[in-house]
Design an enzyme around this catalytic site. Structure first.
Site, PDB file in Angstrom:
ATOM      1  N   ASN A 113       0.854  -1.191   0.000  1.00  0.00           N
ATOM      2  CA  ASN A 113       0.000   0.000   0.000  1.00  0.00           C
ATOM      3  C   ASN A 113       0.886   1.236   0.000  1.00  0.00           C
ATOM      4  O   ASN A 113       1.483   1.589   1.011  1.00  0.00           O
ATOM      5  CB  ASN A 113      -0.910  -0.025   1.238  1.00  0.00           C
ATOM      6  CG  ASN A 113      -1.825   1.184   1.310  1.00  0.00           C
ATOM      7  OD1 ASN A 113      -1.956   1.944   0.355  1.00  0.00           O
ATOM      8  ND2 ASN A 113      -2.463   1.357   2.453  1.00  0.00           N
ATOM      9  N   GLU A 155      -6.949   4.351   8.263  1.00  0.00           N
ATOM     10  CA  GLU A 155      -6.772   5.775   7.966  1.00  0.00           C
ATOM     11  C   GLU A 155      -8.044   6.350   7.353  1.00  0.00           C
ATOM     12  O   GLU A 155      -8.391   7.512   7.601  1.00  0.00           O
ATOM     13  CB  GLU A 155      -5.564   5.966   7.047  1.00  0.00           C
ATOM     14  CG  GLU A 155      -4.258   5.706   7.770  1.00  0.00           C
ATOM     15  CD  GLU A 155      -3.100   5.320   6.862  1.00  0.00           C
ATOM     16  OE1 GLU A 155      -2.026   5.035   7.393  1.00  0.00           O
ATOM     17  OE2 GLU A 155      -3.282   5.298   5.628  1.00  0.00           O
ATOM     18  N   GLU A 163      -4.768  -4.987  10.935  1.00  0.00           N
ATOM     19  CA  GLU A 163      -3.783  -3.930  11.127  1.00  0.00           C
ATOM     20  C   GLU A 163      -4.072  -3.185  12.427  1.00  0.00           C
ATOM     21  O   GLU A 163      -4.963  -2.330  12.455  1.00  0.00           O
ATOM     22  CB  GLU A 163      -3.824  -2.941   9.958  1.00  0.00           C
ATOM     23  CG  GLU A 163      -3.446  -3.539   8.620  1.00  0.00           C
ATOM     24  CD  GLU A 163      -3.098  -2.471   7.612  1.00  0.00           C
ATOM     25  OE1 GLU A 163      -2.024  -2.566   7.011  1.00  0.00           O
ATOM     26  OE2 GLU A 163      -3.877  -1.530   7.433  1.00  0.00           O
ATOM     27  N   GLY A 186       2.650   2.679  10.761  1.00  0.00           N
ATOM     28  CA  GLY A 186       3.520   3.824  10.551  1.00  0.00           C
ATOM     29  C   GLY A 186       4.234   4.315  11.788  1.00  0.00           C
ATOM     30  O   GLY A 186       4.881   5.354  11.762  1.00  0.00           O
ATOM     31  N   LYS A 196      -0.049   4.241  -0.226  1.00  0.00           N
ATOM     32  CA  LYS A 196      -0.750   5.359   0.411  1.00  0.00           C
ATOM     33  C   LYS A 196      -0.597   6.626  -0.450  1.00  0.00           C
ATOM     34  O   LYS A 196      -0.539   6.524  -1.665  1.00  0.00           O
ATOM     35  CB  LYS A 196      -0.274   5.546   1.854  1.00  0.00           C
ATOM     36  CG  LYS A 196      -0.420   4.260   2.679  1.00  0.00           C
ATOM     37  CD  LYS A 196      -0.165   4.454   4.149  1.00  0.00           C
ATOM     38  CE  LYS A 196      -0.326   3.137   4.881  1.00  0.00           C
ATOM     39  NZ  LYS A 196      -0.163   3.286   6.342  1.00  0.00           N
ATOM     40  N   SER A 244       3.692  -1.687  10.286  1.00  0.00           N
ATOM     41  CA  SER A 244       5.160  -1.551  10.357  1.00  0.00           C
ATOM     42  C   SER A 244       5.886  -2.854  10.030  1.00  0.00           C
ATOM     43  O   SER A 244       6.918  -3.179  10.622  1.00  0.00           O
ATOM     44  CB  SER A 244       5.579  -1.035  11.742  1.00  0.00           C
ATOM     45  OG  SER A 244       5.029   0.261  11.979  1.00  0.00           O
ATOM     46  N   HIS A 264      -9.385   0.575   5.360  1.00  0.00           N
ATOM     47  CA  HIS A 264      -8.127   0.893   6.039  1.00  0.00           C
ATOM     48  C   HIS A 264      -8.395   1.867   7.181  1.00  0.00           C
ATOM     49  O   HIS A 264      -9.232   2.764   7.064  1.00  0.00           O
ATOM     50  CB  HIS A 264      -7.120   1.489   5.049  1.00  0.00           C
ATOM     51  CG  HIS A 264      -5.725   1.516   5.572  1.00  0.00           C
ATOM     52  ND1 HIS A 264      -5.301   2.432   6.502  1.00  0.00           N
ATOM     53  CD2 HIS A 264      -4.659   0.726   5.314  1.00  0.00           C
ATOM     54  CE1 HIS A 264      -4.031   2.210   6.789  1.00  0.00           C
ATOM     55  NE2 HIS A 264      -3.615   1.178   6.085  1.00  0.00           N
TER      56      HIS A 264
END
Length: 248
Positions: free
Chosen positions: A10, A96, A164, A170, A12, A210, A94
């Site tokens: 991904n 985010e 996740e 991140g 992003k 990560s 996701h």
């Protein structure tokens, strides 16, 4: 039947024409484990560039798709447009998008149904926040997210689940091997109880958060971890090492 190992990348909201071309060139020239399914998700602006130049044994995914066929939905991409462009995958749910853009479990599930009904495979994401982890609510959170998906899903064959933990995305923090395996086993157990043995046995469950070339090997040995959804490391040459980690 053994579940085929899966590695997604991904990108992003990262990349330029130049850097995306460099990533594609690195993948095109790499020797990749043929037993691993690989899918990369560049920003929407670069989907066609990647699809037209990337080796054909690697699929390309969008990072989003809308749950309407077409029309006055500025900024969105439809499932039929993705299919028309030769894009066969999308990432949905996701964290985010859930946290920054307010996408609810119901919205994510609706998008997932629309995508799979339209012939697009989905990397469907779930995960808990740090506060939820510390409160011991991890399994409750991911089970609730799965329940919302089940409410709108009949065919699970084109869905790959990505667990996740939000606190590990991140941040450089990674769930321990034991923590990751525990949640993956719980997800598979939920599928077995609430859907079917067949779906539980065949659905691939990825770990994301990560993941890098140093920690992927140990994680890949766990019985319920069927691959990875890789963020920042997918932009680097080491992404190849993650793809090949089962051979190391």
């Amino acid at each position: 039947m053994a579940r085929k190992f899966f590695v997604g990348g991904n990108f992003k909201m990262n990349g330029t024409v130049s850097s995306i071309k460099e990533i594609v060139s690195n993948l095109n020239n790499a020797t990749l484990d043929p037993e691993v399914e690989v899918v990369v998700a560049p920003p929407a602006l670069y989907l066609l560039l990647v699809r037209d130049t990337l080796r054909k044994d690697i699929e390309v995914a969008a990072q989003n798709a809308y749950d309407k066929p077409c029309g006055a939905y500025t900024g969105e991409i439809s499932v039929s447009q993705l299919k028309d462009a030769g894009i066969n995958w999308t990432i949905l749910g996701h964290s985010e998008r859930r946290t920054l853009l307010g996408e609810s479990d119901a919205v994510v599930s609706s998008k997932t149904k629309f995508a799979t009904d339209g012939g697009i495979s989905v990397i469907w994401c779930c995960g808990e926040s740090l506060a939820e982890r510390e409160a011991g609510k991890t399994i409750d959170v991911v089970s609730s997210q799965l329940a919302a998906l089940k409410a709108q899903t009949e065919d699970w064959s084109n869905i790959v689940i990505a667990y996740e933990p939000i606190w590990a995305i991140g941040t450089g923090k990674v769930a321990t091997t034991e923590q990751a395996q525990e949640v993956h086993a719980a997800l598979r157990g939920w599928l077995r109880k609430e859907v079917s043995d067949k779906v539980a046995d065949e659905t691939r469950i990825l770990y994301g958060g990560s993941v890098n070339e140093k920690n992927c090997g140990e994680l890949s040995k766990q019985p319920d971890i069927d691959g990875f959804l890789v963020g920042g490391a997918s932009l680097k040459p080491a992404f190849v090492d993650i793809i090949n980690c089962k051979k190391q």
